[in-house]
Design a protein around this motif. Structure first.
Motif, PDB file in Angstrom:
ATOM      1  N   LYS A 222      -3.694  -6.939  -0.941  1.00 24.80           N
ATOM      2  CA  LYS A 222      -3.586  -7.468   0.407  1.00 24.80           C
ATOM      3  C   LYS A 222      -2.176  -8.000   0.641  1.00 24.80           C
ATOM      4  N   LEU A 223      -1.646  -7.800   1.871  1.00 27.20           N
ATOM      5  CA  LEU A 223      -0.310  -8.253   2.242  1.00 27.20           C
ATOM      6  C   LEU A 223      -0.403  -9.491   3.128  1.00 27.20           C
ATOM      7  N   ASP A 224       0.724 -10.164   3.214  1.00 30.04           N
ATOM      8  CA  ASP A 224       0.807 -11.333   4.084  1.00 30.04           C
ATOM      9  C   ASP A 224       0.612 -10.901   5.538  1.00 30.04           C
ATOM     10  N   ASP A 225       0.025 -11.770   6.330  1.00 29.57           N
ATOM     11  CA  ASP A 225      -0.260 -11.453   7.727  1.00 29.57           C
ATOM     12  C   ASP A 225       0.993 -11.113   8.514  1.00 29.57           C
ATOM     13  N   ARG A 226       2.169 -11.525   8.051  1.00 28.94           N
ATOM     14  CA  ARG A 226       3.401 -11.266   8.797  1.00 28.94           C
ATOM     15  C   ARG A 226       3.724  -9.768   8.869  1.00 28.94           C
ATOM     16  N   TYR A 227       3.064  -8.961   8.028  1.00 29.40           N
ATOM     17  CA  TYR A 227       3.308  -7.506   8.058  1.00 29.40           C
ATOM     18  C   TYR A 227       2.361  -6.767   9.006  1.00 29.40           C
TER      19      TYR A 227
END
Length: 257
Positions: A222-227
């Protein structure tokens, strides 16, 4: 007894008349014979002429038949010459095909093992590669493996399909695409963004979660929401819903072992 002069004369006349009668009878007989001879001759001549006419007609008919036979013989000679040319060409073609089949058999012995190795290598590549469209790619490999076991498929056709499959794999490395599929592990429906073999990212259909494939750990992370917004824009570009533009996406490089 003395015979008078008149009596002698009469006797002489009678004798002459009698002689003339005998001569007349003889001449008549001769004339009748001559007429009969002439008649017989004419009849014989007519018969002979009829025979000659029949022979002439038969000769003319035979001549026509002879000329017809000569014409047929000439036609047959021309046909035989053409047929001989065709047979010679066919023999040459058969010989050429036999030579090609011999060469093809030798080529098959060299190509078949190579093709088998290529299909086996493709399965290994798909298994070890970035897992974009993995099930689709594995089905393609399975189809090639089934063809290898099908004796009705020619070697040239097998080779063509294998090279086509490799071309598709090569094109994946130069393409940017998007597709929907389930995220491995939790069966969540997501949109994938495939950027060649450099990156494979995903975003849930509600656009609240994004992630990417980590080649080092061999799993999605999972990636940070900023992406989220950048990946959303990347998905629109890949779907040709937006013009190509620079976007900031994370890239995780494999460090190897």
């Amino acid at each position: 007894m003395l015979i008078s002069h008149n009596s002698k004369v009469n006797l002489t006349k009678k004798m002459v008349i009698l002689a003339l009668m005998f001569v007349s009878v003889a001449v008549t007989a001769q004339l009748q014979t001559a007429v009969q001879v002439v008649t017989n001759t004419n009849n014989a001549a007519a018969t002979s002429q009829n025979s000659v006419n029949r022979l002439s007609d038969q000769t003319e008919e035979l001549l026509v038949q002879y000329r017809t036979v000569l014409s047929e013989i000439e036609s047959l000679q021309v046909y035989n010459q053409q047929l001989e040319t065709v047979v010679n060409d066919q023999n040459s073609a058969i010989q050429s095909m036999n030579e090609q089949m011999t060469e093809l058999e030798s080529t098959n012995r060299a190509i078949v093992p190579m093709v088998i190795e290529m299909v086996d290598m493709m399965r290994q590549i798909v298994e070890a590669d970035v897992p974009f469209r993995k099930q689709e790619r594995l089905r393609r490999v399975a189809s090639l493996e089934a063809i290898l076991e099908n004796s009705s498929v020619t070697t040239s056709e097998i080779y063509r399909k294998v090279t086509e499959a490799y071309q598709i794999e090569l094109d994946y490395g130069r393409s940017v695409s998007t597709y929907e599929d389930e995220l491995p592990g939790n069966n969540t429906k997501v949109k994938f963004l495939q950027i060649g073999r450099t990156a494979l990212l995903y975003q849930t259909l509600d656009e609240k979660e994004s992630g990417m494939w980590n080649a080092s750990t061999k799993q999605f992370e999972k990636l940070d929401d900023r992406y989220n917004s950048a990946i959303k824009e990347g998905l629109r570009i890949a779907a040709k819903q937006a013009a190509p533009n620079l976007i900031g996406l994370p890239v995780i490089m494999s460090t190897g072992e």
